[in-house]
Design a protein around this motif. Structure first.
Motif, mmCIF file in Angstrom:
data_model
loop_
_atom_site.group_PDB
_atom_site.id
_atom_site.type_symbol
_atom_site.label_atom_id
_atom_site.label_comp_id
_atom_site.label_asym_id
_atom_site.label_seq_id
_atom_site.Cartn_x
_atom_site.Cartn_y
_atom_site.Cartn_z
ATOM 1 N N ALA A 43 0.822 -1.205 0.000
ATOM 2 C CA ALA A 43 0.000 0.000 0.000
ATOM 3 C C ALA A 43 0.862 1.263 0.000
ATOM 4 N N THR A 44 1.938 1.252 0.753
ATOM 5 C CA THR A 44 2.847 2.400 0.780
ATOM 6 C C THR A 44 3.508 2.599 -0.573
ATOM 7 N N GLY A 45 3.918 1.496 -1.204
ATOM 8 C CA GLY A 45 4.519 1.591 -2.536
ATOM 9 C C GLY A 45 3.550 2.132 -3.568
ATOM 10 N N SER A 46 2.299 1.707 -3.496
ATOM 11 C CA SER A 46 1.283 2.211 -4.431
ATOM 12 C C SER A 46 1.038 3.701 -4.213
ATOM 13 N N TYR A 47 0.962 4.106 -2.958
ATOM 14 C CA TYR A 47 0.728 5.519 -2.646
ATOM 15 C C TYR A 47 1.889 6.378 -3.134
ATOM 16 N N LEU A 48 3.112 5.947 -2.859
ATOM 17 C CA LEU A 48 4.271 6.733 -3.282
ATOM 18 C C LEU A 48 4.440 6.727 -4.788
ATOM 19 N N GLY A 49 3.961 5.661 -5.468
ATOM 20 C CA GLY A 49 4.045 5.600 -6.915
ATOM 21 C C GLY A 49 3.136 6.604 -7.579
ATOM 22 N N THR A 50 2.071 7.013 -6.924
ATOM 23 C CA THR A 50 1.147 7.986 -7.537
ATOM 24 C C THR A 50 1.586 9.428 -7.284
ATOM 25 N N LYS A 51 2.526 9.640 -6.415
ATOM 26 C CA LYS A 51 2.975 10.999 -6.084
ATOM 27 C C LYS A 51 4.150 11.397 -6.966
ATOM 28 N N GLY A 52 4.137 12.626 -7.367
ATOM 29 C CA GLY A 52 5.241 13.159 -8.159
ATOM 30 C C GLY A 52 6.216 13.900 -7.258
ATOM 31 N N PRO A 53 7.281 14.410 -7.815
ATOM 32 C CA PRO A 53 8.281 15.085 -7.009
ATOM 33 C C PRO A 53 7.786 16.406 -6.410
#
Length: 60
Positions: A48-58
């Motif tokens: 879940a953390t990986g999915s959340y961070l994957g949707t965020k940009g810099p």
């Protein structure tokens, strides 16, 4: 022969060992169940953390 069986029935020298073996087996089984639960929960949280961070940009 009857005297032997009466003495054998009254002898409790190995009873403590049996108690400890049963107690140790129960603790080991409980540890296995807890480990499985924690492992699956940690894997789900990591995904879940990986999915959340994957949707965020810099810049988010």
């Amino acid at each position: 022969m009857i005297k032997f069986f009466k003495n054998f029935r009254k002898d409790e020298s190995g009873a403590v060992t049996v108690d400890w073996v049963v107690l140790t087996a129960a603790v080991a089984a409980l540890a296995g169940v807890v480990y499985t639960s924690i492992e699956s929960g940690a894997s789900d949280l990591t995904a879940a953390t990986g999915s959340y961070l994957g949707t965020k940009g810099p810049t988010d």
